[in-house]
Design an enzyme around this catalytic site. Structure first.
Site, PDB file in Angstrom:
ATOM      1  N   ASP A  92     -51.428  -4.612  24.953  1.00  9.86           N
ATOM      2  CA  ASP A  92     -52.257  -5.495  25.780  1.00  9.86           C
ATOM      3  C   ASP A  92     -52.316  -6.884  25.144  1.00  9.86           C
ATOM      4  OD1 ASP A  92     -54.053  -6.548  27.574  1.00  9.86           O
ATOM      5  OD2 ASP A  92     -55.729  -5.260  26.986  1.00  9.86           O
TER       6      ASP A  92
ATOM      7  N   HIS B  50     -53.065  -1.769  28.517  1.00 17.01           N
ATOM      8  CA  HIS B  50     -54.375  -2.100  29.058  1.00 17.01           C
ATOM      9  C   HIS B  50     -54.697  -1.066  30.145  1.00 17.01           C
ATOM     10  CE1 HIS B  50     -57.525  -5.101  30.224  1.00 17.01           C
ATOM     11  NE2 HIS B  50     -57.391  -4.490  31.386  1.00 17.01           N
TER      12      HIS B  50
ATOM     13  N   CYS C 282     -62.121  -3.270  30.709  1.00 16.31           N
ATOM     14  CA  CYS C 282     -61.492  -4.479  31.239  1.00 16.31           C
ATOM     15  C   CYS C 282     -62.568  -5.542  31.467  1.00 16.31           C
ATOM     16  CB  CYS C 282     -60.727  -4.125  32.511  1.00 16.31           C
ATOM     17  SG  CYS C 282     -59.788  -5.475  33.224  1.00 16.31           S
TER      18      CYS C 282
END
Length: 307
Positions: free
Chosen positions: A245, A276, A197
């Protein structure tokens, strides 16, 4: 230079629980990345609870449970873990991270920087560092929240703390951590980086900001470095994406065009039907089959490029 989807898996990828609609995972992603506030997020979940889904079921599925995230114990005899400080003169002056070394290390080993999400050094990221050490690497996971006292023990507060830090100083701290690790007395001088991330963004940023020092990078669902520096990337990259995502995936075509134009050795994998955060085994976003495949590819990539 290739971009390939993940091949069909022998094991059916884990899906979000049937009672949890995809939009709930999308809302969590918006909340976790500051696109909506907590009140808006909770109000949206309440709209789902009105359809018969218990609020407790929703929050249990979406919020992390770090007790489930330990794959390698900190007591594992094959590793030794310590919290270690490092100088960061261009950042916050000093940083601290979680250093994990194989106990059977003879001589030197390649090193891998492990970079957390946008909430500080939580137990999941520490476990990732231990997994790398178990595989024979020296791993170091810096905590961006060290200047504020370190990861506070919960993600909401950690996210708020990280959002309050000066982003340029925070990035300088990660660059200082990379230099510290590359020059560690037990390092072969071969430096890899893996991040998730926000940490995936940092891997891309390090590849652009430290092109001569970074030898291999694996960003998991991370956005690219700023446009004015991303053409400086030189290190081989393995980019891991989740098919669902949309926010991060929208940044990939332009980034890929830059990598192609500059002859960067890269591979991109897109894992079908994943969200995600699919590698994070503390939430229902975790997809075991995809996460294990992505991790096998990551270790193989580091073994190839770091030796």
């Amino acid at each position: 230079m290739t971009q390939t989807p993940a091949p069909a898996l022998a094991t059916t990828p884990a899906q979000p629980p049937q009672s949890i609609p995809q939009q709930a995972f999308d809302w969590y992603d918006e909340y976790a990345h500051g696109l909506i506030d907590r009140r808006t997020f909770m109000n949206r979940l309440m709209s789902l609870s009105a359809t018969g889904i218990a609020m407790g079921t929703l929050t249990a599925a979406l919020m992390p449970n770090y007790a489930e995230a330990e794959q390698v114990s900190f007591n594992d005899p094959d590793i030794k873990a310590t919290y270690t400080r490092f100088p960061s003169p261009r950042g916050h002056g000093e940083g601290q991270g979680y250093l994990v070394v194989p106990t059977n290390l003879e001589g030197q080993a390649p090193v891998v920087l492990v970079i957390h999400e946008n909430r500080g050094l939580n137990p999941y990221i520490e476990d990732v560092a231990r997994r790398l050490a178990k595989a024979g690497f020296i791993a170091f996971a810096p905590d961006a929240l060290y200047p504020l006292g370190g990861y506070p023990g919960n993600d909401d507060e950690g996210r708020s703390m990280q959002g309050s830090l000066d982003s340029a100083k925070m990035e300088a701290d990660f660059m200082a951590a990379a230099e510290f690790l590359k020059n560690h007395e037990a390092s072969t001088g071969k430096l890899g980086a893996v991040g998730f991330c926000y940490g995936g963004y940092v891997v891309n940023m390090l590849a652009a900001s430290m092109p001569e020092q970074l030898n291999a990078g694996v960003p998991f669902y991370g956005t690219p470095a700023k446009a004015d520096i991303r053409d400086q990337v030189k290190a081989p990259l393995m980019l891991q994406f989740a098919e669902l995502d949309n926010r991060v995936n929208a940044t990939w075509p332009d980034y890929e065009a830059t990598l192609k134009a500059n002859g960067v050795d890269y591979t991109a994998h897109i894992y079908p039907d994943t969200n995600h955060g699919f590698h994070n085994d503390s939430t229902a976003r975790y997809d075991e089959a995809a996460a294990e495949l992505a991790w096998e590819r990551t270790l193989a990539f580091f073994n190839t490029h770091l030796g």
